[in-house]
Each structure stands twice: as C-alpha cells, then as structure tokens.
Design a protein around this motif. Structure first.
Motif, short mmCIF file in Angstrom:
data_model
loop_
_atom_site.label_atom_id
_atom_site.label_comp_id
_atom_site.label_asym_id
_atom_site.label_seq_id
_atom_site.Cartn_x
_atom_site.Cartn_y
_atom_site.Cartn_z
N SER A 150 21.73 46.06 86.20
CA SER A 150 22.08 46.85 85.11
C SER A 150 21.24 46.84 83.95
N LEU A 151 20.29 45.99 83.81
CA LEU A 151 19.36 46.08 82.62
C LEU A 151 18.12 46.58 83.02
N ASN A 152 17.56 47.42 81.91
CA ASN A 152 16.39 48.05 82.42
C ASN A 152 15.16 47.10 82.22
N PRO A 153 14.59 46.85 83.32
CA PRO A 153 13.65 45.80 83.48
C PRO A 153 12.16 45.98 82.36
N VAL A 154 12.09 47.20 82.23
CA VAL A 154 10.90 47.39 81.51
C VAL A 154 11.04 47.63 79.79
N LEU A 155 12.22 47.50 79.42
CA LEU A 155 12.48 47.66 78.00
C LEU A 155 12.95 46.17 77.47
N THR A 156 12.69 45.94 76.18
CA THR A 156 12.96 44.61 75.70
C THR A 156 14.41 44.73 75.76
N ILE A 157 15.14 43.35 75.54
CA ILE A 157 16.38 43.41 75.17
C ILE A 157 16.84 44.10 73.89
N GLY A 158 15.90 43.66 72.88
CA GLY A 158 16.22 44.39 71.62
C GLY A 158 16.26 45.86 71.76
N MET A 159 15.25 46.27 72.33
CA MET A 159 15.43 48.19 72.45
C MET A 159 16.72 48.35 73.13
N GLN A 160 17.12 47.65 73.93
CA GLN A 160 18.49 48.26 75.04
C GLN A 160 19.51 48.02 74.06
N LEU A 161 19.64 46.98 73.03
CA LEU A 161 20.73 46.65 72.26
C LEU A 161 20.83 48.06 71.40
N MET A 162 19.53 48.20 70.51
CA MET A 162 19.43 48.99 69.78
C MET A 162 19.63 50.44 69.92
N GLU A 163 19.33 50.70 71.20
CA GLU A 163 19.55 52.13 71.77
C GLU A 163 20.84 52.55 71.63
N THR A 164 21.80 51.75 72.11
CA THR A 164 23.26 51.87 72.09
C THR A 164 23.71 52.17 70.56
N LEU A 165 23.30 51.17 69.79
CA LEU A 165 23.75 51.48 68.35
C LEU A 165 23.47 52.71 67.77
N GLN A 166 22.02 52.86 67.88
CA GLN A 166 21.38 54.14 67.07
C GLN A 166 22.16 55.50 67.69
N GLN A 167 22.46 55.35 69.07
CA GLN A 167 23.06 56.54 69.92
C GLN A 167 24.48 56.96 69.32
N HIS A 168 25.16 55.92 69.08
CA HIS A 168 26.44 56.10 68.48
C HIS A 168 26.82 55.86 67.17
N LEU A 169 25.91 55.43 66.52
CA LEU A 169 26.36 54.85 64.96
C LEU A 169 25.38 55.29 64.07
N ASP A 170 25.37 55.40 62.95
CA ASP A 170 24.57 56.16 61.83
C ASP A 170 23.85 55.40 61.30
#
Lengths: 339, 332
Positions: free
Chosen positions: B103-123
């Motif tokens: 369920s984690l994307n194997p080609v993206l870093t942990i940081g990118m996956q965490l920050m993607e959610t944050l930037q998607q939903h929060l300003d």
C-alpha cells in the motif's frame, strides 16, 4: 542441575524412543555478488546451531516470528535444504550422509504439510491424482484401481467426500484444500509429519476443524508431528513440548504446560504477553509488556545473546557472552544467563 | 448529537461470471466521535468491502454500491462527486490497509508520500509540509525521522512501514480512521507495538477508529463496541463484554469456541463450526448461517432474521437468540 556445555548438547528426555535428533544444525544462505563469478559477500544465518530431539508419538512445537529459522529447520530435516553444519539423525540414520535412493525410501516415512493450500497443490491436477502421485512415485501401490480405492479412503479419513477426487483445487475452499494436503501426506502411511504453518492461512472456524483433524489422525495412526507455527495459542493446544526460536537459535524449550505457565526467557515472556486473549475482562486485567524494537537482521545478528538488543533484562555481559541452553528445571531448558 | 458516521442499509454488490455477489447486504452501524468500533468476521464476510464503500474505493465497474446511505457528519458520502469525495478521503477519513508492503508506492520516498497528502489537503508549502512530516514520524515512534524521509519503502521493515501508514493516516488530523486488518501481516511482538500505538494515538487525539479484523483477541483488547459480520450482514452487535461473555448469535458463540485460548486449561477439544461459509451468489430467503447452525429451526429456512435489540443495546439477528443465551449460561 545439569548445564549444557555446548550447542550440540541435546536436552535429554527420559520418556519414549527418540525418532529424530537434530544436532548442532546450522543453515547459512550465502548472499552473492558479481555477474559472471558469484562470490559470497555475506551469509544469512537462518539457523545457527540448534539441537533438539523428537520422541515417537509426541508433537514438538517450533515457534517464533518470521525469519527466526523455524521453516528452514523443517526444510533441513526433509533435506530440501542441505544443512551447512550439523546432523539430522532419523531413527538412527544420518540423513545427510545417505544416498539419494536411501533418502527417497526415508521420505516415505517423513512427510510434510505446507502452509499455503493455494500454492502447494498443482492447479492442473485433479485432487485424486494429487493424492495418488506420491504412491505412484514411490511405487507403493502399482495397481491403479487399488490406488483409486486408497484415494477414496484417504479423502474420507480427512473428512472430504470421495467424489472430490474428480475435482480441481480451484473448486475447493482453503480448508478443503488443506485437507487434501493432509490426505496427500498420509498417502505414504508416514510415521512423522512436519506441519509447516499448516493451519495459519485458515479462518478461525475452519482452523479449528483442521486442528481437530490433526489431533484425530495423530491418535488413529500413531503419528509424530513437528508442528511449526507462529500462533502460540494453537501451538499450546496441540503440542506436548515447545521450542521457542529467535534469530536462528532455540532460546527456550520445555513441556507445553511448563513453558506457558512458567516462561523463563525474556523473549518467551514478551511473546506470551503480546498474544491477545479473546476476553475483554482478562485483557483489561493483564499487564502488557510491549517489547521494544524490531528483530535484527540475520545477516549480521547481534554478538552475545541475540535478544539483548530488545531485552528488558539485559546486563552488560549479554552483549558479549553467548548463553547456552541450560536445564533450569527438569526438562525446561533456557538460553539466558539472567533467567 | 448525531453520530460521526452513520451507515444505513448499505448494499454493495459485485457482478461476476458466476452471478451477483452480495458482498455487503444491508449493513447498518454508527460510529460516535472518538470511539473505537470493531468489525469482526472471517474472509469474504464483507467487512473490508464495507470499509472500501465508506471510502468510495469499491473497484468499478464490477463492484457497485447499490443502496443505502453513508452519512459522515450528516453528509451522505454517496451523493458527493469525485472531487468532493477526494477532499474528504485522506483528510477527514483516513485508511490504514493490511499490507504495508503493497500500500505504499515503492518508487517514491517516504517523505514524498507523506508530504503529498499534506500538500493535497492543507494549504502548506514544502518546508512546512516537511516539518510536519518529521513531526508525524516522531509521533508514530520512528526515530531519526529526517533520514527516514529520504528512504524508500523497501528500506523499512514491515512494522516500520505500518507506522508510516499510520503517520499518513494521521497527517491531516482526520476525525475517523478505518484500519483494515492493520496488524495481520505483522509478527506478534510488532503487532502489539502497532496496536498500542494506535490505541494511544486515537485516544490522545480523539480520533474515532473502525478496526476491521478476524482476530477476536485484538478486538477484546482494543474495542468498545463490536459488530460481528457473516455473509454480508451484521449478525450481532454490542459492547465487547456482552459479545464475549454473553453472545446471542450462534455464529459468534461458534467463533469464540473455535479458538484455543492461552488463559484456559490445555487439552480441551476445540468445538469448530461445521461446514464452510456460503457462496454469496447463492443465498436464499433464509438465514445464511442456517446450514452450519446447531440451533436452526424451520423458521430459519423461510425468513431472514432481522438485527434486533434483544438485551438493552445488545443486538442479534437470530430467531433462536434466547436459546443461544440459555446455552451460554448453562455452559458457564
């Protein structure tokens, strides 16, 4: 109180004839590097010097978490993996020294049931052929009609309708497939069966059915089991004696009741505390000691006691001294200097 | 005050070559704010499909929500368009899946996956997102968080990945987390760590939690209220104590008697449930558990028992629930 001096010192039991002896078993898998010339750059120490014995008619449990070496131990006993070091003595014969033909004859007596009922049956073969194949290979029942009769008998013994012989594995549920795996193992009339996580993939209501079946068969055919599993409740239910493994070593070995009532190794204590009991009142009253950290890599296991990095009771000497299995109570062996 | 989440008569079906599978067949339950609710059942009972339906993640076109309502803070999620649903998913309702490996994307870093959610939903800008990501990893007990952000999922162990999943679920301060078998793939000592972490965080942050599991022990340790599912329906509901000590449905009773327990004397024979779960394409007009039930009477073949209150907030869908209760009392 006797103290084992080395890894090859086997916990002795007074009762019953010894069927299987594992002495100082090691299995190290090389990690290779290089394209044309492969050379080993490191080793995964899957099993690192374990010794135990299994007596006729008993069920010995081998428990531990993923990567502790319990399945590799089973595969080494079956000679599916060649041990790096140590002896596997079955009924007085060292399995690693005998010829291929002799080993094949030995395999009629030792059978295995695997974990995954989906991948351990050939999807292109009918159930009847799957069960009959070992008899065919070993030339036990050359007559086809008799083989078919035997298949029907085995299906019935395992609680399946004999008509299932004409079906394919995909037409059956997980529990039914696991019964087919058991029937196949029984087809050789073995005396010793290695159950490698044989009930782990099943739902609880089905799991209970298969556990009861294994118990009935043990009784009916005087079977001896090596029961490899990670579920401690199931192991306690089925096994007479239990060995707990951690990072390729046995850390504790005792009679089932003794081990579960009086665990002495900090790892066993942590494991038992981690298993939730299906009763909210019991759970609310229990003290949960959650063991910290993760299992270290078996490529580079910690020096000294392999558990010291996570152990709540570790002292300075645990980092350097490898604890040997000591018999702290009759039949209760613990590899911990602080126990 | 109305509940945070109200699922009303939810029906989700899959069309397959062998017929329509009624995976979820009229499920109704509530989740209050900050509460932990468990959904228990075996493979194929519809517990995961219920969760995917809440998230509107049922795989179309084979799967379809064909009826019912899912009210989240009084808004029916089934009425929202894709964009509106996307704003809720991951922000107000987050999900933790079973398999931390897939369920984690194997080609993206942990940081990118965490920050993607944050930037998607929060300003938030990248610096703020990164700071928040570090904070989140600390919250879920991952040390050396800044180094971890640059790592890939394959660098982490199963337990660590599940911690990252929980960090992602918590990142936008959701009101509800759905955890679908969050510890099934993990070893027991790691399972204990993750469950303690989830219990501690949901209590501290006041997040409601739906925990979906087949493990009766996990439910006993962590849930306030329990829903037991069988063949696409909830067949029993109540608080955990009631369900475990005083089950009112033969299936629940059967489940409890099937598992060996560490706190009970060894050597007692298990009492399994006979037979196996039904084919969900071939359900008839009777109780789906009938063929495996030791309490079944004629009526069970004719009428599907509704889920009704049988004992002050304890619900059972069984015509013979009184007999089940008597049987339990006699045994104890």
């Amino acid at each position: 109180m006797s103290v084992a001096e080395s890894d090859t010192n086997i916990p002795q039991q007074a009762l019953g004839d010894v069927l299987l002896q594992v002495k100082g078993l090691k299995k190290h898998f090389p990690i290779t590097d290089g394209i044309l010339v492969k050379r080993a750059v490191a080793h995964v120490k899957a099993v690192d010097g374990i010794s135990f014995e299994v007596r006729k008619g008993e069920t010995l449990g081998l428990v531990g978490e993923s990567g502790c070496g319990k399945s590799t131990t089973g595969r080494c006993i079956l000679q599916l993996d060649q041990p790096t070091e140590g002896e596997i003595i079955y009924d007085g014969v060292d399995l690693s020294t005998i010829s291929r033909a002799e080993l094949n004859r030995m395999r009629e007596r030792i059978q295995v049931i695997f974990q995954d009922p989906f991948s351990s049956l050939n999807p292109r073969m009918k159930i009847g052929d799957i069960i009959a194949e070992p008899m065919h290979v070993h030339g036990i029942e050359p007559d086809a009609a008799k083989r078919r009769a035997r298949v029907s008998e085995l299906l019935t013994v395992c609680g399946l309708n004999p008509r299932f012989a004409d079906r394919y594995p995909h037409e059956m549920s997980g529990g039914q497939r696991q019964r087919v795996g058991i029937a196949r193992a029984l087809s050789m009339r073995p005396e010793f069966i290695i159950c490698d996580e044989a009930v782990s993939a099943l739902d609880v209501s089905i799991q209970a059915q298969v556990i009861n079946l294994l118990e009935d068969l043990r009784e009916q055919f005087n079977l001896t089991y090596l029961f490899i599993a990670h579920d401690l409740s199931v192991v306690r239910h089925l096994c007479h004696r239990v060995a707990v493994m951690y990072l390729g070593k046995i850390v504790e070995l005792a009679e089932s009741d003794e081990l579960f009532d009086n665990p002495m190794h900090p790892y066993t204590q942590a494991l038992l505390s981690a298993v939730p009991v299906p009763d909210p009142d019991v759970e609310a009253a229990r003290e949960h000691q959650v063991v910290k950290g993760e299992i270290p890599s078996p490529i580079n296991p910690p020096p000294g006691c392999v558990f010291h990095t996570r152990c709540p009771k570790a002292v300075a000497s645990c980092q350097t001294d490898v604890p040997s299995l000591r018999e702290l109570r009759p039949g209760h062996w613990v590899a911990c200097t602080e126990a | 005050m109305t509940a945070l989440l109200q699922i009303q008569d939810l029906k989700t079906q899959f069309s397959t070559s062998s017929g329509t599978v009624k995976a979820v067949d009229g499920v109704t339950y509530d989740v209050e704010e900050g509460e932990t609710v468990a959904v228990v059942g075996e493979s194929g009972c519809g517990k995961s499909v219920t969760a995917l339906s809440i998230m509107r993640l049922v795989a179309e076109p084979a799967g379809k929500i064909v009826g019912g309502k899912i009210l989240f803070q009084d808004i029916n999620l089934l009425d929202l368009d894709i964009e509106e649903m996307r704003n809720i998913r991951g922000k107000d309702i987050a999900m933790v899946f079973q398999e931390p490996m897939t369920s984690l994307n194997p080609v993206l870093t942990i940081g990118m996956q965490l920050m993607e959610t944050l930037q998607q939903h929060l300003d938030v800008d990248e610096t703020a997102a990164q700071a928040r990501a570090v904070e989140l990893l600390g919250l879920v007990g991952i040390s050396d968080a800044e180094r971890r952000l640059a790592q890939y999922p394959h660098n982490l162990s199963g337990g660590m990945r599940q911690r990252v999943m929980i960090a992602m679920a918590l990142s936008c301060e959701p009101k509800l987390i759905i955890a679908d078998e969050p510890t099934t793939a993990l070893d027991v000592t790691i399972q204990a760590q993750i469950l303690e972490l989830m219990k501690d965080l949901t209590r501290r942050l006041g997040v409601a939690l739906i925990i979906i599991t087949h493990n009766l022990g996990v439910v006993a340790r962590y849930a306030n209220r329990v829903n037991v599912m069988y063949a696409g329906k909830i067949i029993e509901r109540g608080n955990a104590r009631e369900i475990y000590h005083n089950p009112k449905h033969p299936y629940t009773l059967g489940l409890l008697r099937s598992v060996p327990r560490l706190d009970q004397p060894r050597g007692e024979r298990l009492v399994p449930i006979v037979g196996h779960p039904p084919d969900l394409t071939r359900l008839d007009g009777g109780c789906a558990f009938r063929p495996r039930c030791t309490f079944a009477v004629d009526r069970c073949a004719r009428e599907i028992p509704p889920l009704v209150d049988v004992d002050g907030g304890h619900l059972s869908a069984c015509w013979e629930h009184e007999n089940v209760g008597l049987n339990v009392r006699k045994a104890s």
